[in-house]
Design an enzyme around this catalytic site. Structure first.
Site, PDB file in Angstrom:
ATOM      1  N   ALA A 218       0.855  -1.189   0.000  1.00  0.00           N
ATOM      2  CA  ALA A 218       0.000   0.000   0.000  1.00  0.00           C
ATOM      3  C   ALA A 218       0.888   1.235   0.000  1.00  0.00           C
ATOM      4  O   ALA A 218       2.112   1.143   0.201  1.00  0.00           O
ATOM      5  CB  ALA A 218      -0.902   0.008   1.229  1.00  0.00           C
ATOM      6  N   LYS A 219       0.326   2.359  -0.233  1.00  0.00           N
ATOM      7  CA  LYS A 219       1.038   3.627  -0.084  1.00  0.00           C
ATOM      8  C   LYS A 219      -0.005   4.710   0.081  1.00  0.00           C
ATOM      9  O   LYS A 219      -1.132   4.573  -0.392  1.00  0.00           O
ATOM     10  CB  LYS A 219       1.891   3.917  -1.332  1.00  0.00           C
ATOM     11  N   GLY A 220       0.395   5.763   0.749  1.00  0.00           N
ATOM     12  CA  GLY A 220      -0.540   6.859   0.923  1.00  0.00           C
ATOM     13  C   GLY A 220       0.189   8.158   1.110  1.00  0.00           C
ATOM     14  O   GLY A 220       1.428   8.188   1.175  1.00  0.00           O
TER      15      GLY A 220
ATOM     16  N   ASP B  20       7.264   7.865   5.913  1.00  0.00           N
ATOM     17  CA  ASP B  20       7.817   7.975   4.571  1.00  0.00           C
ATOM     18  C   ASP B  20       8.311   9.422   4.420  1.00  0.00           C
ATOM     19  O   ASP B  20       8.499  10.105   5.429  1.00  0.00           O
ATOM     20  CB  ASP B  20       6.710   7.629   3.558  1.00  0.00           C
TER      21      ASP B  20
END
Lengths: 176, 425
Positions: free
Chosen positions: B117-119, B158
């Protein structure tokens, strides 16, 4: 074909199922017997025509025009098969062409004649409707089976094949 | 042991690519070797869920600020979604999808039980006050809390986020769902974070480098290393390279850097960097530009800063024999082809910088178990996972005669593919 021969023949037709001889006698005089040369149409796709046909002799082809051109044969009618029942009760353009594949004898019942019969409160008219529903139900049942079979054949084998292929590739020759 | 020889492929035309296209290019290289159909590629690449939310808050000056927040949950065939949360003005949907895909392959390469996933939020965090940063984080959690959680999707720090942001994140999540420290990783130690999380990516880079040297039959001790980037990853990598006996001869950050052919005093340089003093002014070395660092004559080049720094324009100037991608996608596909042709070994990002997500996994495990590990255990487990992962990638690259990058992608895609097949769709 004499009325007696016609009655004898139609007594085994699904359209006259459960009718007494008296009830059949109400309808048979209203029927018009016609003959067709090979290749001539009984029913044309498109134009509305509220007529019910019963094949008495010979074979007829039921075919539908393709969008891409040409025709697709849907069925071949044999003696005592009924055609035109969809347009007979629902005044809409005929959904397919019906042509004589060989010299054909058929009889027709026009909707006007049937309406007169119904106005008289004829029990035969009601049985005619009930038997037509029987014919349509049977056709719908076959259509459902055909649709389910078609969908299974059209979609599932491709999916299964691709899925199997994917699995085979992942499990052959690779160490993850 | 010999370097894996790469089967020579006919020259291919590689059009100019953005990072999204570049990631797809790398995926397709591996998918082609696996002979995957277009439908299966689409199945593997299409995210499970994409969330885009409005984040509105009152700024310190009384104005109303409106921002966009994203969470892309790419794949969960192997476990809960896992991936970072970045605050950066250029965050957009396409980029987040690509980064989420990379996380899926990365967690699979190191074989930890997660998906990808990434956000992020499209905001320049450096322009926000502490209160604004906290508010934007909490509002984001308000919007997405139903879609995340310790068994659903576990964010981590991140670009532009850190342990403090994760602490706010967890605190806000727990207001809805009760005590649940495993809902996010990269938390402060005082709030159920893990020992060794901060150093993990940099330490992992050096662990991977040690295996690379071992496979090439050379000692890491005494070899020369140049590191581009002196943030968290570059700093820890420099420290662990130094501790392993390697000579860190050049280091740069966004302002430039310093070099010393005899080896920089890494501890002094870390102190110097911590004081926010320009690296170029470091008394123990001579100034060097970023471009000069990339072409430095060293054994190992470690790009640990931005993506896309090695391109067709400078790849021919690289003199290092090995490159270890500590940053995410620092090498353009054009440059990658050049390195393959020149037989410069490249260890890809999805393996080289996987130490971070691996220790995130350890943090989550500790949170789930309500049991804290000592630093020594974290390091031991990290080394075990990374060494095993590197061995598998190296072995496959050797057997199939493909670059290490393609081998890593093949393993990642293959593991996700097998999980997908076994689980069904």
């Amino acid at each position: 074909m004499s009325p007696t021969e016609l009655d004898q023949m139609l007594s085994t037709c699904v359209l006259f199922l459960d009718m007494t001889e008296t009830e059949r006698a109400e309808i048979i005089p209203l029927l018009e017997v016609k003959t067709f040369e090979e290749g001539t149409p009984l029913v044309l796709e498109g134009p509305p025509d509220q007529t019910l046909w019963i094949v008495l002799k010979g074979r007829c082809q039921v075919a539908k025009r393709r969008k891409a051109g040409g025709e697709k044969e849907l069925a071949v009618l044999l003696p005592l098969d009924v055609v035109g029942e969809m347009s007979f009760f629902h005044a809409a353009p005929h959904s397919a062409n019906v042509r004589a594949l060989e010299p054909v004898t058929a009889c027709r019942l026009s909707h006007n004649q049937y309406a007169l019969l119904q106005e008289r409160g004829s029990c035969a008219a009601n049985k005619l409707v009930a038997n037509t529903v029987r014919i349509l139900s049977e056709r719908l049942r076959r259509m459902d089976d055909w649709a389910a079979d078609f969908m299974e054949r059209a979609a599932a084998p491709e999916h299964h094949e691709e899925w199997r292929d994917f699995r085979a590739k992942l499990y052959s020759g690779w160490k993850f | 042991m010999a370097v894996p020889s790469v089967a020579r492929l006919p020259p291919r035309e590689i059009p100019g690519m953005n990072p999204v296209e570049a990631a797809r290019w790398y995926f397709d290289q591996a998918a082609a070797r696996l002979d995957l159909s277009q439908n299966m590629r689409k199945l593997l690449l299409t995210p499970k869920r994409e969330i885009k939310v409005q984040i509105a808050l009152e700024m310190d000056n009384g104005e109303i600020g409106t921002f966009l927040g994203y969470r892309v949950q790419h794949d969960s065939a192997r476990g809960p979604f896992k991936g970072g949360l970045r605050y950066h003005p250029e965050v957009d949907g396409d980029e987040v999808v690509t980064l989420a895909q990379l996380m899926t392959w990365k967690t699979a390469v190191v074989n930890i039980p997660y998906g990808g996933a990434k956000g992020g939020i499209a905001v320049d965090g450096s322009l926000l006050s502490r209160r604004e940063l906290e508010s934007i984080t909490r509002v984001f959690v308000d919007e997405i809390h139903d879609s995340i959680g310790p068994n659903k999707d576990i964010p981590a720090p991140d670009m532009g986020t850190n342990a403090q942001v994760m602490a706010w994140f967890a605190n806000q999540y727990e207001k809805y769902h009760g005590f649940n420290p495993g809902c996010v990783t990269g938390k402060p130690l005082e709030l159920h974070g893990s020992e060794g999380r901060e150093e993990a990516t940099g330490r992992g880079v050096v662990t991977i480098a040690q295996q690379l040297y071992k496979r090439r039959g050379k000692p890491l001790a005494g070899s020369t290393v140049a590191i581009q980037g002196f943030g968290n990853v570059g700093t820890y990598a420099a420290r662990f390279f130094h501790e392993a006996g390697a000579k860190v001869v050049a280091v740069t950050d966004v302002t430039g850097g310093t070099k010393n052919a005899g080896g920089l005093d890494v501890w002094a340089l870390i102190d110097w960097g911590a004081a926010k003093t320009p690296l170029a002014q470091f008394p123990g070395g001579e100034p060097i530009t970023n471009e000069e660092l990339l072409s430095a004559e060293v054994d190992l080049l470690v790009p640990a800063a931005l993506g896309g720094v090695l391109t067709a324009n400078n790849a021919e100037h690289v003199r290092a024999g090995m490159i270890l991608e500590a940053a995410n996608h620092p090498i353009h596909p054009e440059a990658d082809e050049i390195f393959n042709r020149r037989e410069i070994l490249v260890v890809p990002d999805i393996l080289a910088n996987a130490g971070g997500v691996t220790v995130s996994y350890f943090e989550w495990v500790q949170n789930q178990q309500h049991f804290k590990w000592e630093l020594s255990r974290v390091r031991q487990e990290l080394d075990r996972i990374l060494i095993d992962s590197f061995d598998k990638v190296w072995t496959l690259a050797t057997e199939k005669k493909v670059p290490l990058r393609t081998a890593a992608y093949i393993i990642g895609i293959g593991r996700v593919g097998r999980a997908t097949v076994l689980g069904g769709i």
